[in-house]
Design a protein around this motif. Structure first.
Motif, PDB file in Angstrom:
ATOM      1  N   ILE A 140       0.902  -1.176   0.047  1.00 24.73           N
ATOM      2  CA  ILE A 140       0.096  -0.110   0.017  1.00 24.73           C
ATOM      3  C   ILE A 140       0.774   1.273   0.020  1.00 24.73           C
ATOM      4  O   ILE A 140       1.818   1.361   0.820  1.00 24.73           O
ATOM      5  CB  ILE A 140      -1.060  -0.002   1.118  1.00 24.73           C
ATOM      6  CG1 ILE A 140      -2.069   1.259   0.837  1.00 24.73           C
ATOM      7  CG2 ILE A 140      -0.276   0.132   2.703  1.00 24.73           C
ATOM      8  CD1 ILE A 140      -3.458   0.741   1.846  1.00 24.73           C
ATOM      9  N   GLN A 193      -6.502  -1.769   2.810  1.00 26.52           N
ATOM     10  CA  GLN A 193      -7.212  -0.546   2.263  1.00 26.52           C
ATOM     11  C   GLN A 193      -8.354   0.021   3.211  1.00 26.52           C
ATOM     12  O   GLN A 193      -8.670   1.170   3.284  1.00 26.52           O
ATOM     13  CB  GLN A 193      -7.420  -0.846   1.019  1.00 26.52           C
ATOM     14  CG  GLN A 193      -8.750  -1.815   0.655  1.00 26.52           C
ATOM     15  CD  GLN A 193      -8.642  -1.952  -0.921  1.00 26.52           C
ATOM     16  OE1 GLN A 193      -7.944  -1.797  -1.711  1.00 26.52           O
ATOM     17  NE2 GLN A 193      -9.824  -2.725  -1.355  1.00 26.52           N
ATOM     18  N   ILE A 238      -2.796   0.627  -4.045  1.00 21.25           N
ATOM     19  CA  ILE A 238      -2.518  -0.650  -3.485  1.00 21.25           C
ATOM     20  C   ILE A 238      -2.332  -1.634  -4.485  1.00 21.25           C
ATOM     21  O   ILE A 238      -2.941  -1.762  -5.820  1.00 21.25           O
ATOM     22  CB  ILE A 238      -3.741  -1.072  -2.360  1.00 21.25           C
ATOM     23  CG1 ILE A 238      -3.089  -2.201  -1.510  1.00 21.25           C
ATOM     24  CG2 ILE A 238      -4.963  -1.151  -3.079  1.00 21.25           C
ATOM     25  CD1 ILE A 238      -3.841  -2.254  -0.301  1.00 21.25           C
TER      26      ILE A 238
END
Lengths: 306, 306
Positions: free
Chosen positions: A173, A281, A293
């Motif tokens: 991420i 997320q 991501i």
């Protein structure tokens, strides 16, 4: 062959316990580049898409590594470089390394491969140094060699290719914040307690053994960083929550990718990596920080012709 | 079976870059021990030859580890232990570890092997702690498992067996001087520069990879200790000369064995190890310090019944 299109991958450096030496290569995140022979001698960057980067070769990472190689060859032609940049500079997944590697890999192919990958890394280090102000290869090595690499030393340059199990996936991420290189450097301790250093090298030795033996449980046990993460994680909002969410949802381990702000996790299998993607997320969705991501298999080939 | 005779081997801990975690096992240097079931409950040390050590079980390393195991079982008999000590206490090649391992290995055999090697290490740690005043397993693990071992962590105890190439030999010289444990501890730095720590874990990761891949050149390149050796080597007369002589005469690497005063080297092949033996003993022959010297294949079995 006068023109070549290549894919230069993103990479994760440090990998928890392997600060400054370990890295691995991603599969589906990276830059595209076109390298072309041209009658005009020298290195010419003719196109940059994606991000606003300098066209002057000596101010551009891909240009500087290309110039380093160009100085080592004797040809009566030059090279044009087109850069289609997908990896955001400063994201912590080897944006500058991808640029530095792409130009020299492409040029080497067009020249008939006079240089081996270690030599290409030597040239690419010059480009990387433009971006990071110091010579290091922990992103360059996995981008060039693929898989997991351990940079044993810079001078002389020694790169070891560490095998890894087939079913290893990464979830990364990238929170869209900027961490100044100067800040992420300044926060590093100059000295570390001997006990922490011992724990770190026990973990790194163990991780290398675990990768050799495809021991996922041991990979998981080894992915601990007691030296750098406690400091640098302070610069990444929600780091602990993201890491915790990844571990709760099945990640083998998680940590800071490079010097951040990206956070990586490793998982056994795609399904686990996708679950971890959701968990990671979910943490950032509750903030007003934008993020990218990625889920990627470990890329065992590295930079390639497309 | 009521009685068993065992050979409990000497070991080399630390192995340059693996301070506090790595160790390997020697083949032809070690203690003999006899373990015998007896009607009298408890642990009874009935014979000690070679060195002057206490007969009270709770004051004797072999006795303390035996008592730790004895407390974990429920039997209506006891054990007698005879110790034929060949490894001089304080020599730096795992004298106390050999004692601590021998008693519990022998008892476990007589009991029908209720415990695995990691459990035996847990018991042996108690004995080792009597000698070294802290719980560590970097000599115990190779004595029990054989070969090269990496103690990933003490709590929980995690021991990794690292493969090693067939043709690896060690030469160990033991100068007969006494280094006080307190002194060899006090000389250790409490903090280490981050750069040195990175170099050390690059070397350890690299050594683990080199052992997995039987890469002798890389084993050689990796056997460097930038953290502990610069300090502890000051306590060992002629250390630099011995190390230099070993390297000049073909050793892959050399360093302090455990906390010294023994100095180990690793070689490819018996012939090289014998040459290095000559080179090392030439250095000490010019002093008035008495010494022992051993050449040994890496012992991949560890402690054994004889």
């Amino acid at each position: 062959m006068n023109e070549i299109k290549i894919f230069s991958p993103a990479t994760v450096a440090n990998v928890a316990c392997g600060f400054d030496v370990l890295g691995f290569c991603l599969d589906n995140v990276g830059d595209d580049m076109i390298i072309r022979k041209t009658n005009k001698k020298g290195i010419h960057i003719t196109k940059i898409e994606g991000y606003d980067l300098p066209y002057e070769a000596e101010l551009n990472v891909a240009g500087v590594s290309a110039l380093a190689m160009y100085a080592a060859i004797d040809v009566d032609f030059g090279f044009e470089i087109e850069i289609y940049k997908n990896i955001k500079p400063g994201s912590g997944i080897g944006s500058s390394a991808a640029s530095a590697v792409g130009s020299v890999f492409g040029m080497n192919e067009l020249l008939g491969k006079p240089f081996n990958k270690t030599q290409l890394t030597e040239f690419a280090i010059k480009g990387e140094a433009l971006a990071s102000k110091c010579e290091h290869a922990d992103n360059l090595a996995p981008a060039l060699f693929g898989g997991f690499t351990l940079v044993k030393s810079i001078s002389p340059l020694q790169i070891l290719e560490i095998p890894s199990p087939d079913d290893l996936y990464a979830t990364i991420i990238h929170p869209q914040i900027e961490i100044k290189t100067s800040e992420s450097r300044a926060i590093l301790p100059k000295e570390v307690p001997l006990g922490h250093a011992i724990e770190q090298w026990a973990n790194l030795g163990s991780l290398v053994h675990a990768l050799h033996t495809s021991d996922y449980k041991l990979i998981s046990n080894s992915l601990n960083d007691v030296v750098v993460e406690p400091h640098r994680s302070q610069l990444i909002p929600k780091f602990s929550l993201v890491k915790e969410a990844a571990l709760i949802h099945g990640a083998l381990g998680a940590g800071i990718s490079g010097s951040g702000p990206s956070i990586f996790s490793l998982c056994k299998g795609l399904e686990a990596a996708n679950k971890v993607r959701e968990a990671m997320q979910n943490v950032y969705s509750k903030t007003d920080i934008a993020f990218d991501i990625h889920v990627s298999k470990i890329n065992t080939n590295g930079v390639k012709i497309i």
